[in-house]
Scaffold this motif. Structure first.
Motif, PDB file in Angstrom:
ATOM      1  N   GLU A 470       0.837  -1.203   0.000  1.00 53.06           N
ATOM      2  CA  GLU A 470       0.000   0.000   0.000  1.00 53.06           C
ATOM      3  C   GLU A 470       0.872   1.253   0.000  1.00 53.06           C
ATOM      4  O   GLU A 470       0.647   2.198  -0.772  1.00 53.06           O
ATOM      5  N   LEU A 471       1.867   1.269   0.862  1.00 54.66           N
ATOM      6  CA  LEU A 471       2.746   2.426   0.977  1.00 54.66           C
ATOM      7  C   LEU A 471       3.508   2.677  -0.328  1.00 54.66           C
ATOM      8  O   LEU A 471       3.595   3.815  -0.808  1.00 54.66           O
ATOM      9  N   GLU A 472       4.044   1.610  -0.899  1.00 54.69           N
ATOM     10  CA  GLU A 472       4.795   1.764  -2.155  1.00 54.69           C
ATOM     11  C   GLU A 472       3.896   2.290  -3.275  1.00 54.69           C
ATOM     12  O   GLU A 472       4.326   3.090  -4.109  1.00 54.69           O
ATOM     13  N   GLY A 473       2.657   1.825  -3.292  1.00 55.30           N
ATOM     14  CA  GLY A 473       1.721   2.300  -4.302  1.00 55.30           C
ATOM     15  C   GLY A 473       1.466   3.793  -4.182  1.00 55.30           C
ATOM     16  O   GLY A 473       1.378   4.509  -5.196  1.00 55.30           O
ATOM     17  N   VAL A 474       1.366   4.279  -2.952  1.00 55.42           N
ATOM     18  CA  VAL A 474       1.155   5.711  -2.730  1.00 55.42           C
ATOM     19  C   VAL A 474       2.390   6.510  -3.154  1.00 55.42           C
ATOM     20  O   VAL A 474       2.282   7.541  -3.825  1.00 55.42           O
ATOM     21  N   VAL A 475       3.558   6.041  -2.763  1.00 48.74           N
ATOM     22  CA  VAL A 475       4.794   6.759  -3.113  1.00 48.74           C
ATOM     23  C   VAL A 475       4.959   6.833  -4.630  1.00 48.74           C
ATOM     24  O   VAL A 475       5.369   7.856  -5.186  1.00 48.74           O
ATOM     25  N   MET A 476       4.599   5.744  -5.320  1.00 47.29           N
ATOM     26  CA  MET A 476       4.745   5.713  -6.784  1.00 47.29           C
ATOM     27  C   MET A 476       3.806   6.688  -7.488  1.00 47.29           C
ATOM     28  O   MET A 476       4.010   7.000  -8.660  1.00 47.29           O
ATOM     29  N   LEU A 477       2.806   7.170  -6.787  1.00 50.82           N
ATOM     30  CA  LEU A 477       1.908   8.160  -7.397  1.00 50.82           C
ATOM     31  C   LEU A 477       2.606   9.508  -7.578  1.00 50.82           C
ATOM     32  O   LEU A 477       2.143  10.342  -8.353  1.00 50.82           O
ATOM     33  N   HIS A 478       3.703   9.725  -6.870  1.00 50.70           N
ATOM     34  CA  HIS A 478       4.441  10.979  -7.031  1.00 50.70           C
ATOM     35  C   HIS A 478       5.245  10.919  -8.338  1.00 50.70           C
ATOM     36  O   HIS A 478       5.995   9.969  -8.569  1.00 50.70           O
ATOM     37  N   PRO A 479       5.097  11.912  -9.192  1.00 51.62           N
ATOM     38  CA  PRO A 479       5.759  11.870 -10.507  1.00 51.62           C
ATOM     39  C   PRO A 479       7.281  11.898 -10.452  1.00 51.62           C
ATOM     40  O   PRO A 479       7.943  11.558 -11.434  1.00 51.62           O
ATOM     41  N   GLY A 480       7.834  12.281  -9.322  1.00 52.88           N
ATOM     42  CA  GLY A 480       9.286  12.344  -9.216  1.00 52.88           C
ATOM     43  C   GLY A 480       9.939  11.042  -8.817  1.00 52.88           C
ATOM     44  O   GLY A 480      11.162  10.962  -8.695  1.00 52.88           O
ATOM     45  N   VAL A 481       9.122   9.979  -8.615  1.00 49.67           N
ATOM     46  CA  VAL A 481       9.645   8.689  -8.141  1.00 49.67           C
ATOM     47  C   VAL A 481       9.723   7.696  -9.294  1.00 49.67           C
ATOM     48  O   VAL A 481       8.746   7.520 -10.036  1.00 49.67           O
ATOM     49  N   LEU A 482      10.858   7.039  -9.429  1.00 58.13           N
ATOM     50  CA  LEU A 482      11.030   5.992 -10.434  1.00 58.13           C
ATOM     51  C   LEU A 482      10.751   4.615  -9.838  1.00 58.13           C
ATOM     52  O   LEU A 482      10.029   3.806 -10.419  1.00 58.13           O
ATOM     53  N   GLU A 483      11.318   4.338  -8.670  1.00 59.02           N
ATOM     54  CA  GLU A 483      11.109   3.064  -7.975  1.00 59.02           C
ATOM     55  C   GLU A 483      11.136   3.291  -6.478  1.00 59.02           C
ATOM     56  O   GLU A 483      11.750   4.252  -5.995  1.00 59.02           O
ATOM     57  N   VAL A 484      10.504   2.371  -5.732  1.00 60.51           N
ATOM     58  CA  VAL A 484      10.508   2.491  -4.281  1.00 60.51           C
ATOM     59  C   VAL A 484      10.383   1.123  -3.637  1.00 60.51           C
ATOM     60  O   VAL A 484       9.750   0.210  -4.184  1.00 60.51           O
ATOM     61  N   GLY A 485      10.980   0.993  -2.476  1.00 64.74           N
ATOM     62  CA  GLY A 485      10.790  -0.167  -1.616  1.00 64.74           C
ATOM     63  C   GLY A 485      10.547   0.326  -0.198  1.00 64.74           C
ATOM     64  O   GLY A 485      11.189   1.293   0.247  1.00 64.74           O
ATOM     65  N   ALA A 486       9.624  -0.320   0.509  1.00 63.65           N
ATOM     66  CA  ALA A 486       9.289   0.100   1.869  1.00 63.65           C
ATOM     67  C   ALA A 486       9.581  -1.033   2.844  1.00 63.65           C
ATOM     68  O   ALA A 486       9.243  -2.190   2.582  1.00 63.65           O
ATOM     69  N   VAL A 487      10.197  -0.689   3.974  1.00 63.95           N
ATOM     70  CA  VAL A 487      10.538  -1.685   4.990  1.00 63.95           C
ATOM     71  C   VAL A 487      10.342  -1.089   6.371  1.00 63.95           C
ATOM     72  O   VAL A 487      10.219   0.130   6.544  1.00 63.95           O
ATOM     73  N   GLY A 488      10.347  -1.966   7.364  1.00 68.37           N
ATOM     74  CA  GLY A 488      10.336  -1.527   8.745  1.00 68.37           C
ATOM     75  C   GLY A 488      11.725  -1.652   9.345  1.00 68.37           C
ATOM     76  O   GLY A 488      12.433  -2.623   9.083  1.00 68.37           O
ATOM     77  N   PRO A 507      15.609  14.520 -10.325  1.00 64.42           N
ATOM     78  CA  PRO A 507      16.799  14.673  -9.474  1.00 64.42           C
ATOM     79  C   PRO A 507      16.627  15.692  -8.353  1.00 64.42           C
ATOM     80  O   PRO A 507      17.395  15.686  -7.384  1.00 64.42           O
ATOM     81  N   ASN A 508      15.618  16.559  -8.446  1.00 68.10           N
ATOM     82  CA  ASN A 508      15.407  17.591  -7.424  1.00 68.10           C
ATOM     83  C   ASN A 508      14.469  17.127  -6.311  1.00 68.10           C
ATOM     84  O   ASN A 508      14.175  17.885  -5.386  1.00 68.10           O
ATOM     85  N   LEU A 509      13.990  15.914  -6.379  1.00 64.32           N
ATOM     86  CA  LEU A 509      13.073  15.391  -5.364  1.00 64.32           C
ATOM     87  C   LEU A 509      13.757  15.338  -4.002  1.00 64.32           C
ATOM     88  O   LEU A 509      14.909  14.908  -3.882  1.00 64.32           O
ATOM     89  N   ILE A 515       7.593  12.946   2.047  1.00 62.23           N
ATOM     90  CA  ILE A 515       6.870  12.755   3.305  1.00 62.23           C
ATOM     91  C   ILE A 515       5.562  13.551   3.289  1.00 62.23           C
ATOM     92  O   ILE A 515       4.503  13.056   3.705  1.00 62.23           O
ATOM     93  N   GLU A 516       5.617  14.757   2.774  1.00 60.75           N
ATOM     94  CA  GLU A 516       4.403  15.572   2.682  1.00 60.75           C
ATOM     95  C   GLU A 516       3.391  14.933   1.728  1.00 60.75           C
ATOM     96  O   GLU A 516       2.179  14.935   1.986  1.00 60.75           O
ATOM     97  N   HIS A 517       3.886  14.364   0.632  1.00 64.53           N
ATOM     98  CA  HIS A 517       3.014  13.649  -0.311  1.00 64.53           C
ATOM     99  C   HIS A 517       2.312  12.488   0.396  1.00 64.53           C
ATOM    100  O   HIS A 517       1.100  12.274   0.217  1.00 64.53           O
ATOM    101  N   CYS A 518       3.056  11.748   1.196  1.00 58.11           N
ATOM    102  CA  CYS A 518       2.472  10.595   1.898  1.00 58.11           C
ATOM    103  C   CYS A 518       1.443  11.030   2.934  1.00 58.11           C
ATOM    104  O   CYS A 518       0.436  10.341   3.155  1.00 58.11           O
ATOM    105  N   ARG A 519       1.683  12.162   3.588  1.00 60.21           N
ATOM    106  CA  ARG A 519       0.735  12.653   4.596  1.00 60.21           C
ATOM    107  C   ARG A 519      -0.637  12.925   3.984  1.00 60.21           C
ATOM    108  O   ARG A 519      -1.662  12.821   4.665  1.00 60.21           O
TER     109      ARG A 519
END
Length: 551
Positions: A470-488, A507-509, A515-519
């Motif tokens: 779920e978290l990775e799906g949300v992060v990927m909605l940001h246009p500045g993200v190419l790939e993401v992995g989420a862990v604890g 590159p300016n992300l 974090i604000e996007h996720c909030r």
């Protein structure tokens, strides 16, 4: 659980499949050879081999194993190579001769290869020379008595094969120095097999066809015993689901995922062999420019892949310029499909990504979305024919509709067990025959399954569950993200804290921006506390992000 999903099946899909149509993969092979003999079966580096040619070459290899190597029936034969013509030749040859195939990842370290060869008891191995230096370090510690080596271009037409071998070995220097006494070149083995008697094995449904190793990212790899019945069942299940969209002898499927992985092995190699398809083998899918260039050469009708592969294709500037008029459907599995990738794929190709779900222990397909799906729906589909599912708690009790719990599966595609691991088998196969998948899922009132996350990947923040998918799906909605992995990661106050590891598109992300996007999209306890940027993420051979390596 009541099989509520049957009411949602598209027209023409049966509730049960015919398990008696084939007794073994060898029988399926023989029938397809008779039906599709002159048609092209596999394409690699511009060379095609027909179904008839594949029969001859695989027969020669099988005869070599029987009469020259003199392997006993049921012996294990390891294969360690990328997607080359040599793979189906060696794989079908070993199966037809009555042996069990042990698939090995060509990128294995010496330690990993030694474990798999020793654990399986493999007595022979077919290996591409590029990786022979790894085998050299461990072969003396294993039961392997016969080493058959091959060069990448060995089965390509003249002069292409010689050119490819010269370039790989002497120009690109991709073959480290190696020395294994008594190693036999594959072409020599085929010549010797051509002059030897051939006795196709009399195989039964319960004979083990593959030892498919799994669990390497969560523990010691275990060999799932996949019988001929298991694989035949899954071929029949997938075929029943896809057949209304397929034409025998007319399909071209792109196989970019490695054939040594169970997804491509069943979905690409076996299912499409049954219908006489032309199979385009991609040796190095990580070379995205090369992959796009190869795709442009073929009027492909089907492509399979994982989320990261589809994302990589979409990020190549030439991909969207391709002609997709022949494309019939695109099948995604192996990992969760992210909404952002699915929507971009539909926009670029005009076809939705049809998400499916499975695992090594189920040969692999458990669920597939209907192929008439118009848009991404966030589910992994409906259980395939002859399959039962249940959602259970940690004690094995069934949960109510809509509740999240462990997905459990029962059907003819479920493995026989783990090789020489009755204790591990007992942990996952319950008394009533249901297999624990280790995945947390929900089922809706139509029977659509949604994977919430891997049980072992779940992050617990102050007692609240956070699911990385779920978290990775949300992060990927940001246009500045190419790939993401989420862990604890450990946290003294909350037990665990959420961390995301990101590869930037922009590159300016910044971490603050993310974090604000996720909030804006998540409850506070799900919002990442830590953000790390990297140039790439560690992945499995099929492109699944290795979350444990990110911790």
């Amino acid at each position: 659980m009541e099989r509520i999903w049957l009411k949602r099946y598209p027209p023409g899909i049966p509730a049960e499949i015919d398990l008696e149509e084939y007794r073994s993969l060898g029988e399926l092979f023989d029938i397809s050879i008779r039906k599709f003999g002159p048609l092209p079966a596999y394409v690699s580096f511009g060379t095609e081999i027909t179904y008839t040619e594949l029969e001859r070459l695989s027969r020669q290899f099988g005869a070599y194993l029987q009469n020259v190597a003199r392997l006993d029936p049921g012996a294990r034969v390891a294969l360690m190579m990328p997607n080359l013509l040599q793979y189906p030749v060696a794989m079908f040859g070993a199966l037809r001769a009555g042996y069990t195939v042990v698939n090995c990842n060509p990128l294995y370290s010496p330690r990993e290869l030694e474990h798999q060869l020793k654990d399986s008891g493999a007595e022979a191995i077919v290996i591409v020379e590029n990786f022979a230096h790894v085998l050299e370090q461990v072969v003396g510690k294993t039961q392997v008595r016969h080493v058959i080596t091959t060069q990448i271009g060995d089965l390509l037409h003249f002069p292409r094969g010689h050119i490819v071998n010269f370039m790989v070995k002497y120009v690109k220097r991709m073959v480290p120095t190696w020395s294994i006494p008594n190693a036999v070149p594959l072409r020599t083995a085929l010549k010797k097999g051509a002059g030897a008697p051939w006795s196709p094995a009399k195989l039964g449904p319960e004979d083990v066809a593959f030892l498919q190793y799994t669990g390497g990212t969560t523990g010691v790899p275990k060999g799932a015993m996949l019988t001929h019945r298991n694989l035949i069942a899954n071929v029949q299940q997938a075929y029943a689901w896809l057949k209304s969209f397929l034409q025998e002898g007319e399909e071209t499927i792109v196989t970019a995922l490695p054939l040594y992985h169970v997804f491509a092995l069943t979905a690409n190699c076996l299912v499409f062999f049954k219908i006489g398809a032309r199979n385009v083998l991609i040796a190095n899918p990580r070379d995205v420019p090369g992959l796009v260039q190869e795709l442009r050469k073929h009027q492909f009708t089907v492509i399979t892949g994982v989320n990261t592969l589809f994302g990589a294709l979409l990020n190549h500037p030439d991909f969207a310029k391709m002609d997709f008029s022949h494309l019939e459907f695109c099948l995604a599995g192996g990992m969760a499909v992210q909404r952002a990738v699915a929507e971009r794929w539909k926009e670029a190709t005009g076809k939705p990504l049809i998400e499916a779900y499975g695992l090594t222990e189920t040969s692999p397909a458990v669920t597939i979305n209907p192929l008439d799906l118009v848009d991404y729906n966030g589910s992994v589909g409906l259980p395939v024919p002859s399959t039962e599912i249940a959602i259970r708690d940690d004690d094995g009790h069934d949960l109510s509709m809509g509740e999240a719990g462990e997905l459990c599966v029962r059907g003819p595609q479920v493995m026989k067990g783990y090789w020489n691991r009755p204790d591990e088998t007992a942990k996952v196969i319950m008394a009533d025959g249901f297999l624990r998948t280790g995945d947390i899922a929900t089922v809706d009132q139509q029977g659509f399954v949604r994977i919430v996350d891997r049980k072992k990947d779940m992050i617990v923040v102050s007692g609240f569950k956070v699911f990385p998918n779920e978290l990775e799906g949300v992060v990927m909605l940001h246009p500045g993200v190419l790939e993401v992995g989420a862990v604890g990661i450990p946290d003294p106050n909350t037990g665990e804290a959420v961390k995301i590891v990101v590869v930037k598109r922009d590159p300016n992300l910044t971490a603050e921006t993310l974090i604000e996007h996720c909030r804006k999209h998540l409850t506070p306890y799900k919002v990442p506390k830590h953000v790390e940027f990297r140039t790439e993420l560690p992945k499995t051979p099929v492109g699944k992000v290795l979350r444990r390596a990110l911790q």
